[in-house]
Design a protein around this motif. Structure first.
Motif, PDB file in Angstrom:
ATOM      1  N   VAL A   1       8.158   0.688  -4.587  1.00  0.00           N
ATOM      2  CA  VAL A   1       7.027   1.569  -4.294  1.00  0.00           C
ATOM      3  C   VAL A   1       6.421   1.220  -2.941  1.00  0.00           C
ATOM      4  O   VAL A   1       6.306   0.041  -2.581  1.00  0.00           O
ATOM      5  CB  VAL A   1       5.936   1.443  -5.388  1.00  0.00           C
ATOM      6  CG1 VAL A   1       4.749   2.370  -5.092  1.00  0.00           C
ATOM      7  CG2 VAL A   1       6.518   1.751  -6.760  1.00  0.00           C
ATOM      8  N   ALA A   2       6.026   2.248  -2.191  1.00  0.00           N
ATOM      9  CA  ALA A   2       5.293   2.053  -0.944  1.00  0.00           C
ATOM     10  C   ALA A   2       4.004   2.859  -0.998  1.00  0.00           C
ATOM     11  O   ALA A   2       3.905   3.848  -1.733  1.00  0.00           O
ATOM     12  CB  ALA A   2       6.136   2.480   0.253  1.00  0.00           C
ATOM     13  N   GLN A   3       3.001   2.429  -0.238  1.00  0.00           N
ATOM     14  CA  GLN A   3       1.738   3.155  -0.229  1.00  0.00           C
ATOM     15  C   GLN A   3       1.115   3.135   1.165  1.00  0.00           C
ATOM     16  O   GLN A   3       1.385   2.262   1.982  1.00  0.00           O
ATOM     17  CB  GLN A   3       0.758   2.588  -1.241  1.00  0.00           C
ATOM     18  CG  GLN A   3       0.241   1.199  -0.957  1.00  0.00           C
ATOM     19  CD  GLN A   3      -0.718   0.698  -2.042  1.00  0.00           C
ATOM     20  OE1 GLN A   3      -0.702   1.152  -3.176  1.00  0.00           O
ATOM     21  NE2 GLN A   3      -1.564  -0.243  -1.670  1.00  0.00           N
ATOM     22  N   ILE A   4       0.276   4.137   1.415  1.00  0.00           N
ATOM     23  CA  ILE A   4      -0.533   4.214   2.623  1.00  0.00           C
ATOM     24  C   ILE A   4      -1.986   4.263   2.181  1.00  0.00           C
ATOM     25  O   ILE A   4      -2.348   5.052   1.301  1.00  0.00           O
ATOM     26  CB  ILE A   4      -0.183   5.465   3.455  1.00  0.00           C
ATOM     27  CG1 ILE A   4       1.268   5.392   3.939  1.00  0.00           C
ATOM     28  CG2 ILE A   4      -1.149   5.624   4.629  1.00  0.00           C
ATOM     29  CD1 ILE A   4       1.758   6.674   4.599  1.00  0.00           C
ATOM     30  N   VAL A   5      -2.803   3.416   2.762  1.00  0.00           N
ATOM     31  CA  VAL A   5      -4.210   3.309   2.376  1.00  0.00           C
ATOM     32  C   VAL A   5      -5.094   3.636   3.579  1.00  0.00           C
ATOM     33  O   VAL A   5      -4.879   3.118   4.681  1.00  0.00           O
ATOM     34  CB  VAL A   5      -4.546   1.888   1.871  1.00  0.00           C
ATOM     35  CG1 VAL A   5      -6.026   1.763   1.537  1.00  0.00           C
ATOM     36  CG2 VAL A   5      -3.690   1.537   0.663  1.00  0.00           C
ATOM     37  N   ILE A   6      -6.066   4.485   3.357  1.00  0.00           N
ATOM     38  CA  ILE A   6      -7.066   4.799   4.371  1.00  0.00           C
ATOM     39  C   ILE A   6      -8.445   4.440   3.816  1.00  0.00           C
ATOM     40  O   ILE A   6      -8.822   4.917   2.741  1.00  0.00           O
ATOM     41  CB  ILE A   6      -7.040   6.284   4.774  1.00  0.00           C
ATOM     42  CG1 ILE A   6      -5.670   6.654   5.355  1.00  0.00           C
ATOM     43  CG2 ILE A   6      -8.164   6.596   5.762  1.00  0.00           C
ATOM     44  CD1 ILE A   6      -5.326   5.939   6.650  1.00  0.00           C
ATOM     45  N   GLU A   7      -9.158   3.600   4.543  1.00  0.00           N
ATOM     46  CA  GLU A   7     -10.485   3.179   4.115  1.00  0.00           C
ATOM     47  C   GLU A   7     -11.550   3.846   4.978  1.00  0.00           C
ATOM     48  O   GLU A   7     -11.394   3.936   6.199  1.00  0.00           O
ATOM     49  CB  GLU A   7     -10.622   1.659   4.231  1.00  0.00           C
ATOM     50  CG  GLU A   7      -9.637   0.896   3.365  1.00  0.00           C
ATOM     51  CD  GLU A   7      -9.799  -0.614   3.506  1.00  0.00           C
ATOM     52  OE1 GLU A   7     -10.697  -1.046   4.271  1.00  0.00           O
ATOM     53  OE2 GLU A   7      -9.033  -1.355   2.855  1.00  0.00           O
TER      54      GLU A   7
ATOM     55  N   PHE B   1      -8.774   5.622  -0.083  1.00  0.00           N
ATOM     56  CA  PHE B   1      -7.823   6.653  -0.472  1.00  0.00           C
ATOM     57  C   PHE B   1      -6.395   6.179  -0.187  1.00  0.00           C
ATOM     58  O   PHE B   1      -6.151   5.461   0.784  1.00  0.00           O
ATOM     59  CB  PHE B   1      -8.113   7.943   0.289  1.00  0.00           C
ATOM     60  CG  PHE B   1      -9.513   8.449   0.095  1.00  0.00           C
ATOM     61  CD1 PHE B   1      -9.855   9.171  -1.034  1.00  0.00           C
ATOM     62  CD2 PHE B   1     -10.503   8.162   1.021  1.00  0.00           C
ATOM     63  CE1 PHE B   1     -11.149   9.624  -1.228  1.00  0.00           C
ATOM     64  CE2 PHE B   1     -11.803   8.597   0.842  1.00  0.00           C
ATOM     65  CZ  PHE B   1     -12.129   9.328  -0.290  1.00  0.00           C
ATOM     66  N   LYS B   2      -5.470   6.623  -1.041  1.00  0.00           N
ATOM     67  CA  LYS B   2      -4.091   6.219  -0.824  1.00  0.00           C
ATOM     68  C   LYS B   2      -3.119   7.277  -1.333  1.00  0.00           C
ATOM     69  O   LYS B   2      -3.457   8.097  -2.202  1.00  0.00           O
ATOM     70  CB  LYS B   2      -3.803   4.882  -1.504  1.00  0.00           C
ATOM     71  CG  LYS B   2      -3.833   4.899  -3.018  1.00  0.00           C
ATOM     72  CD  LYS B   2      -3.526   3.503  -3.563  1.00  0.00           C
ATOM     73  CE  LYS B   2      -3.531   3.485  -5.078  1.00  0.00           C
ATOM     74  NZ  LYS B   2      -3.240   2.147  -5.622  1.00  0.00           N
TER      75      LYS B   2
END
Length: 492
Positions: free
Chosen positions: A218-224, A424-425
């Motif tokens: 699994v890969a993820q992108i996170v925006i704070e 958010f991700k």
């Protein structure tokens, strides 16, 4: 019929250590969980046997039994009937069925724990009291947060006060750590050769070889949401005012922490953290401040990855400190939250419309520094590789990716961190592995781990059988009919 991952072809004489290893996941983890630790017999589970019953049925699982008396002695340690009772309670608290688990089996496991701890002392294995005390403080903080007050915690443990609870937990935790360190010492130098791995695998009949569960990468992108300068300065100003109030007006630092600190582990204790050492796994900035101050001094406001702090040194004991701190978080405006959400939605659009790959988008946009450089790839915290067993992964993560196809991207997910701040991700499954019977080449690392565990368990059995002969062991006659995996009865 093929077996699931818990296989390993062992005989009935295999130590109960293996049984508990399968429950806990790994035999020799950093912290070995033993069952006679913090479980407490409550009114519903600690049922007293009728006076007419003289001999308990040790082959049956936990039902009704007397809650006191000595079950066995191993070296310097005593195993009480109540220790076995607590074992059942703890297993139930962990969601493990006790229907098939007998008192004999649990006593055997407890005897093993005491044997390890006894010989850890003989071998001069040292577990610093400060580490145990720090662990107890963490346990206390958790219990107080769950139950509400120290008095309720003491009542839960059937003690008159919190000091008695800590005293009991100290002895229990010390024994657990000694046993853990002794186990580690026994297996530390054990290695396994490629030929041993090969022999282990091909000695298992083909129709009995392990079946590995379905796995995903699994890969993820996170925006704070961005915290602006004004919000940070507001927190710094508030902390500076608190500091000034303590220094100039004599206000209690502990009171400030109780009223304002956002640290759930220390706020109720006036911000107190005990036993801080230079190698304690705290933020570097926190330790730098702590060890730069004299006793009674208060730091200027400073920032760590957890938020903004002021810190006071309560007590210096050689290379250890007791400190108090106040932790605050900057406020995040709704405008910045909306901006972050819009940003990740646009990133998702670019990926779905193939304007950019998921990995490149992670490297370019993600705010999660731990995964950004690897294209957002997550690492399994248990195995330290990139594969996650779908039957064992975190339930929240599993729900987000369970039905995803390779390369498919989730909708925007909203998380909240320990500060309550939204982030958010989006996630994707980069690779799926179907449930399959073990293949020597494709699953070499997993086979290697199983072979090594078998060799470690055999070493443990050899060590244990030798030490039982050398150690004073006395088992209560109530358990003379038990069929232990080791010779605890010494043919008595």
């Amino acid at each position: 019929m093929p077996l699931k991952i818990q296989i390993l072809k062992f005989t009935k004489k295999t130590s109960l250590l293996l049984l508990f290893a399968l429950w806990q996941g790994i035999v020799f983890a950093q912290e070995v969980v033993t069952i006679d630790s913090t479980g407490t017999v409550n009114a519903e589970t600690a049922l007293i046997q009728p006076a007419t019953t003289s001999v308990r049925d040790t082959t049956q699982p936990f039902k009704r039994y007397k809650a006191e008396g000595v079950s066995a002695v191993v070296g310097d340690y005593v195993v009480l009937d109540s220790d076995i009772d607590k074992s059942y309670v703890e297993l139930k608290q962990q969601g493990i069925s006790t229907e098939e688990i007998t008192r004999c089996q649990l006593l055997g496991k407890l005897l093993e724990d005491k044997l390890y701890a006894h010989h850890a002392k003989i071998d001069s294995i040292v577990v610093p009291d400060a580490e145990i005390n720090q662990q107890i403080e963490q346990q206390m903080s958790y219990m107080i947060s769950e139950l509400g007050t120290e008095e309720k915690v003491a009542s839960f443990y059937r003690k008159d006060n919190i000091a008695e609870v800590k005293k009991e937990l100290f002895e229990v935790n010390k024994t657990v750590r000694l046993a853990s360190e002794m186990q580690r010492k026994v297996v530390d130098d054990i290695e396994i050769t490629p030929e041993e791995i090969r022999s282990f695998f091909y000695d298992i009949p083909e129709d009995e070889r392990p079946v590995f569960s379905a796995e995903v990468e699994v890969a993820q992108i996170v925006i704070e949401p961005e915290i602006n300068r004004a919000a940070k300065q507001d927190v710094i100003d508030r902390l500076a005012q608190m500091r000034q109030d303590v220094i100039e007006n004599g206000t209690s630092f502990a009171t400030k922490a109780v009223l304002y600190s956002k640290d759930p582990g220390s706020a109720s204790k006036g911000g107190l953290i005990t036993g801080v050492k230079r190698d304690t796994p705290f933020a570097k900035e926190f330790k730098d401040q702590a060890f730069s101050l004299l006793e009674g001094e208060i730091s200027e406001p400073f920032e760590t990855e957890f938020g903004f702090h002021i810190l006071m040194v309560e007590k210096i004991r050689g290379q250890e400190l007791d400190v108090r701190h106040v932790l605050l978080f900057p406020e995040v405006s709704q405008t910045t939250i909306d901006k972050a959400e819009a940003e990740i939605k646009d990133i998702r659009r670019q990926i779905v419309e193939e304007e950019i790959t998921f990995a490149d988008a992670a490297k370019k946009y993600s705010d999660e520094k731990e995964t950004r450089n690897s294209g957002g790839q997550l690492v399994n915290p248990t195995t330290f590789d990139t594969r996650f067993d779908l039957t064992k992964m975190d339930p929240t993560l599993s729900a987000q990716v369970y039905n995803l196809k390779e390369g498919e991207v989730t909708k925007v997910q909203t998380d909240r961190d320990y500060t309550g701040k939204s982030k958010f991700k989006i996630l994707t499954v980069t690779k799926r592995y179907k449930e399959h019977q073990a293949d020597y080449v494709k699953d070499y690392e997993k086979v290697k781990d199983l072979a090594l565990k078998q060799k470690q368990i055999k070493a443990i059995e050899t060590w244990q059988n030798k030490k039982i002969k050398e150690t004073y062991v006395n088992v209560n006659e109530d358990y003379n009919n038990c069929e232990f995996s080791s010779n605890w009865l010494k043919n008595q």
